[in-house]
Design an enzyme around this catalytic site. Structure first.
Site, short mmCIF file in Angstrom:
data_model
loop_
_atom_site.label_atom_id
_atom_site.label_comp_id
_atom_site.label_asym_id
_atom_site.label_seq_id
_atom_site.Cartn_x
_atom_site.Cartn_y
_atom_site.Cartn_z
N SER A 1 -0.74 0.07 -7.34
CA SER A 1 -1.01 0.09 -8.78
C SER A 1 -2.40 0.66 -9.06
O SER A 1 -2.57 1.57 -9.89
CB SER A 1 -0.88 -1.35 -9.30
OG SER A 1 -1.44 -1.49 -10.56
N ASP B 1 3.43 2.73 -13.34
CA ASP B 1 2.64 1.52 -13.05
C ASP B 1 2.61 0.59 -14.24
O ASP B 1 2.72 -0.63 -14.10
CB ASP B 1 1.21 1.90 -12.64
CG ASP B 1 0.35 0.66 -12.55
OD1 ASP B 1 0.65 -0.19 -11.69
OD2 ASP B 1 -0.60 0.49 -13.35
N LYS C 1 -3.39 4.92 -10.49
CA LYS C 1 -4.15 5.24 -11.71
C LYS C 1 -5.43 6.01 -11.37
O LYS C 1 -5.80 6.96 -12.06
CB LYS C 1 -4.50 3.94 -12.46
CG LYS C 1 -3.29 3.35 -13.14
CD LYS C 1 -3.59 2.02 -13.78
CE LYS C 1 -3.86 0.97 -12.76
NZ LYS C 1 -3.48 -0.39 -13.11
N ARG D 1 6.06 -7.13 -13.05
CA ARG D 1 5.48 -8.03 -12.04
C ARG D 1 4.86 -9.25 -12.70
O ARG D 1 4.93 -10.36 -12.18
CB ARG D 1 4.43 -7.27 -11.22
CG ARG D 1 5.03 -6.27 -10.27
CD ARG D 1 3.98 -5.31 -9.74
NE ARG D 1 2.85 -6.00 -9.15
CZ ARG D 1 1.60 -5.52 -9.12
NH1 ARG D 1 1.32 -4.35 -9.65
NH2 ARG D 1 0.63 -6.20 -8.57
N HIS E 1 -14.45 2.04 -8.70
CA HIS E 1 -13.52 1.09 -9.33
C HIS E 1 -13.79 -0.30 -8.77
O HIS E 1 -13.94 -0.48 -7.57
CB HIS E 1 -12.07 1.49 -9.02
CG HIS E 1 -11.07 0.51 -9.56
ND1 HIS E 1 -10.70 0.48 -10.88
CD2 HIS E 1 -10.38 -0.49 -8.95
CE1 HIS E 1 -9.81 -0.49 -11.06
NE2 HIS E 1 -9.61 -1.09 -9.91
N1 URA Z 1 -5.21 -4.24 -11.19
C1 URA Z 1 -4.28 -3.27 -11.27
O1 URA Z 1 -4.55 -2.20 -11.80
N2 URA Z 1 -3.06 -3.50 -10.76
C2 URA Z 1 -2.72 -4.66 -10.16
O2 URA Z 1 -1.61 -4.79 -9.70
C3 URA Z 1 -3.69 -5.67 -10.09
C4 URA Z 1 -4.94 -5.43 -10.61
#
Ligand code: URA
Length: 440
Positions: free
Chosen positions: A183, A161, A187, A168, A82
């Site tokens: 976050s 999220d 995922k 946010r 990632h």
């Molecule tokens: N990417 C994400 O998946 N979450 C965040 O909070 C910031 C960048």
């Protein structure tokens, strides 16, 4: 503990029981905690941070708010990579086939581009026919049979999220290291992976502009992953200038084809080999970094990476002829050079400014619901350290059918992204740090 009490404690910097954090997140996802209380909590976290147990509890609650894939019946380690996002950052397109060709399974759930950064899904969709939405059963089947599958996130992956991120975004609480880390990891851990290589970008084109912030994010991400029993390694890598020469979806696919045929820009090739080697080490198909690098390089040299990409594309409904004959990929009708205003040495190429220019040509989106033009983008002819004569092309703009700004205005932006001086100049190191011990 009532939401009020959790917010009150966090506001005052007092520890919050992890179970209370988990309950808050779960109830927020279910709709029984209102946005205004969650917004207050996020702002308190923004200023006070989170302890390791608090962050682990929040991430686990976000992860379990939706489906968590179980790929344990597929033999062998499942490893993903990632990136926190950058400009011209296309390594996933090469890593999935290369690592799969070396015998490690890559179940990859990717995102779309937003703002000045690109996204793997948009790049894949520039390949005619390629489908990024597949049923879970097919994702599982292709991960097992082909060795890699690249798809988009479903609504069922970490829905807490999704809801929290939107909140946010509206309450100026995105730029909080624990909230970002929770976050991302909620995922990624939903993919059913055994290990994860994180590419934490730092520099003008990255989310984290400063090295101390990028290091803190990297350590926090690794800490969460390790706390959940996963093998996680983070590399902090340069995003002060774009990676490689191509920025824009189809252009980036073409650059990856060059790489898989043994060419491509040296920085892109090196980062691909470095990240690929980390994935192979986590996947235990190599014992040393040198051996792992050798395996990735061999999969490029003997064409296995390219053939695996063709296999992945075909399995996901794409037209592999577009990989063999890249002229079948979307092409812009207008290509316009942007020339150097002065003679000298390129001292900087502002990645964020290049990303915004590509977006203005149609390659990116400012809102999640916007469409992108796969053909639009920028090719950079000059990079940090290169000499340039006045009037010589610095870059080429591939103008989309509906650019967001007039091409002349974009050209001015792009020219402004290059700092030309007396020199000498050379790019900084590509990999700034490797982190395998985390702290959440
Ligand atoms: N990417 C994400 O998946 N979450 C965040 O909070 C910031 C960048």
């Amino acid at each position: 503990m009532r939401p009020y009490e959790v917010i009150h404690r966090k506001r005052d910097g007092r520890p919050v029981p992890p179970e209370a954090i988990a309950e808050l997140v779960t109830r927020y996802a279910e709709g029984s905690v209102p946005d205004y209380q969650m917004a207050a909590f996020c702002m308190a976290v923004f200023f006070r941070g989170m302890s390791e147990p608090e962050l682990q509890a929040m991430t686990a609650a976000m992860l379990h708010s939706g489906d968590v894939l179980d790929l344990s019946d597929i033999p062998g380690p499942k490893i993903d990579k990632h990136s926190t996002g950058g400009v011209g950052d296309k390594t996933s397109l090469a890593l999935a086939p290369l690592v799969a060709a070396c015998g490690v399974k890559v179940p990859m759930v990717s995102g779309r581009g937003l703002g000045h950064t690109g996204g793997t899904l948009d790049k894949l969709e520039s390949i005619p026919g390629f489908r990024i939405h597949l049923p879970v059963a097919r994702f599982r089947e292709l991960t097992a049979s082909v060795g890699a599958c690249l798809v988009g996130q479903t609504d069922r992956i970490a829905p807490a999220d999704r809801k929290l991120y939107a909140l946010r975004d509206l309450t100026a609480t995105v730029e909080s290291i624990p909230l970002i880390a929770g976050s991302i990891m909620s995922k990624k851990l939903a993919e059913g992976i055994d290990g994860l290589v994180l590419d934490v970008k730092v520099g003008s084109g990255a989310f984290m502009k400063r090295l101390p912030d990028a290091l803190a994010l990297a350590r926090t991400l690794v800490g969460i992953g390790r706390g959940m029993g996963k093998e996680v390694v983070a590399l902090v890598t340069d995003m002060d200038q774009p990676l490689g020469r191509a920025v824009g979806n189809a252009l980036e696919v073409k650059e990856i084809l060059h790489l898989l045929h043994g060419g491509g820009p040296p920085d892109l090739r090196e980062l691909t080999v470095v990240l690929g080697a980390e994935m192979l080490l986590l996947g235990r198909v190599a014992a040393t970094n040198a051996e792992a690098r050798g395996l990735v390089e061999q999969a490029i040299a003997d064409g296995r990476g390219f053939r695996k990409l063709c296999e992945i594309v075909e399995a996901q409904g794409g037209d592999p002829r577009a990989l063999v004959e890249p002229d079948r990929l979307p092409r812009a009708v207008r290509v316009v050079d942007v020339v150097a205003p002065a003679t000298g040495v390129v001292e900087a190429v502002d990645a964020e400014a290049v990303g915004l220019a590509a977006m203005a040509l149609g390659a990116g989106r400012s809102r999640v619901e916007d469409a992108v033009d796969p053909a639009a983008g920028i090719e950079l002819w000059k990079r940090v350290g290169d000499r340039v004569e006045a009037g010589e092309p610095l870059a080429a703009m591939h103008v989309g059918e509906r650019p967001l700004e007039p091409p002349d205005a974009v050209a001015a932006r792009l020219r402004g992204a290059f700092r030309i001086g007396a020199g000498p100049a050379s790019p900084g190191p590509l990999v700034l740090e490797r982190i395998e011990k985390g702290e959440a």
